[in-house]
Write a protein that holds these residues in place. Structure first.
Motif, PDB file in Angstrom:
ATOM      1  N   ALA A  75      -1.053  68.930  93.101  1.00 35.90           N
ATOM      2  CA  ALA A  75       0.075  69.721  92.489  1.00 35.90           C
ATOM      3  C   ALA A  75       1.243  69.868  93.251  1.00 35.90           C
ATOM      4  CB  ALA A  75      -0.508  71.170  92.550  1.00 35.90           C
ATOM      5  N   ALA A  78       3.374  66.678  92.355  1.00 39.57           N
ATOM      6  CA  ALA A  78       4.075  66.881  90.949  1.00 39.57           C
ATOM      7  C   ALA A  78       4.990  68.042  91.206  1.00 39.57           C
ATOM      8  CB  ALA A  78       2.760  67.285  90.091  1.00 39.57           C
ATOM      9  N   ARG A 128      -4.011  65.156  86.388  1.00 40.19           N
ATOM     10  CA  ARG A 128      -2.453  65.460  86.358  1.00 40.19           C
ATOM     11  C   ARG A 128      -1.616  64.413  85.447  1.00 40.19           C
ATOM     12  NH1 ARG A 128       1.865  68.577  86.520  1.00 40.19           N
ATOM     13  NH2 ARG A 128       3.560  67.046  85.822  1.00 40.19           N
TER      14      ARG A 128
END
Ligand code: NAD
Length: 265
Positions: A75, A78, A128
């Motif tokens: 996370a 990204a 993702r």
């Protein structure tokens, strides 16, 4: 020094980035234009890799065997870079003991990092990649020991064989999402992981006798194969293992005698 623009605009997350093969992969992917998230559980090592690359690299600290760590790391990467196009799972540990002497703690430690770590990392990365859409690629680092048994290496060989099969299942499941999955199987590679073995003349000779190319791999040899698989040059390659071993997997794996002489992988 830029080698090419083959990976220009791509974002690559590399685990085990603080040393050896993972560090060389970061360098090579950056040299081909990628921005790099250099992940390691060793903060100093991750920072050193990122600093050596410069502005296009960012250190990430996480344990690949921890679901919470890897979800957070993916996370964060990204959020920092906008997406993850390339993931390379190179974190690993070695251990050497005969089966009858292998403690459950040693077995579990190797499995946790070398196999569960690849599962945990790949799952977070794949989720993702599916969510962001578009082509992406995961390259897992296994070993010639995925197919070549080595005396004293039960946990390591079993974990690496697991990585090979896990990668092929991932390739099947993720193809419809435009995500390729490939495995690189290094032979003996000159990194800190095998420094003790390479410093032992009889063990080194036993290994070199079984490497047709006559030398251990350099981390850069492995990184070059990863860069190919991560690039559009390999756009139609998925579910395959590329052995980068100087021909060693055609030969016999060195015998236990060399390991009794003090070698350890
Ligand atoms: N060196 C070889 O001869 C050889 C041969 C075949 C395969 N491999 C594989 O290549 C990969 C890289 O090995 P290397 O030789 O560069 O080793 P290395 O010891 O030089 O580097 C491994 C890196 O992984 C990191 N790491 C270990 N456990 C971690 C964890 N739980 N979470 C995050 N990071 C972790 C370490 O901190 C280190 O920076 C490994 O998967 C290894 O099994 C190595």
């Amino acid at each position: 020094m830029k080698l090419s623009n083959r990976l220009e605009g791509r974002v690559a997350l590399v685990t085990g980035a603080g040393s050896g093969i993972g560090r060389a992969i970061c360098r090579r992917l950056a040299d081909e234009g990628a921005r790099i998230a250099a992940l390691d559980r060793d903060v100093t090592a991750a920072q050193a890799t990122a600093a050596a690359i410069g502005d296009d690299a960012w250190p990430v600290v996480a344990d690949v065997a921890s679901v919470d760590d890897m979800q957070r790391a993916v996370a964060d990467v990204a959020a920092q870079f906008g997406r993850i196009d390339i993931a390379v799972n190179a974190a690993g540990v070695g251990a050497s003991a005969l089966l009858v002497d292998t403690s459950i703690d040693t077995w579990q430690r190797v499995m946790d990092v070398c196999l569960t770590g690849v599962f945990v990392s790949s799952q977070a990365q794949a989720r993702r990649m599916i969510a962001q859409g578009g082509p992406a690629v995961i390259v897992n680092i296994a070993s010639t020991n995925a197919q070549q048994p080595g005396e004293g290496l039960a946990a390591y060989c079993a974990a690496k064989a697991g990585v090979d099969m896990l990668s092929r299942v991932m390739a099947l499941e993720l193809a419809t999402h435009g995500i390729r999955v490939a495995t690189v199987g290094p032979g003996l590679t000159d990194t800190p992981m095998v420094a003790r073995l390479l410093a032992n003349p009889s063990a080194r000779d036993a290994f070199l006798d079984n490497i047709p190319a006559g030398r251990p791999a350099r981390p850069e040899d492995i990184a070059a194969a990863v860069a190919f698989l991560a690039s559009d040059d390999a756009a139609y390659v998925t579910g395959q293992t590329l052995y980068v071993d100087g021909g060693a997997s055609m030969m016999r794996y060195p015998s236990l005698a060399s390991r009794r002489a003090g070698a350890a992988v």
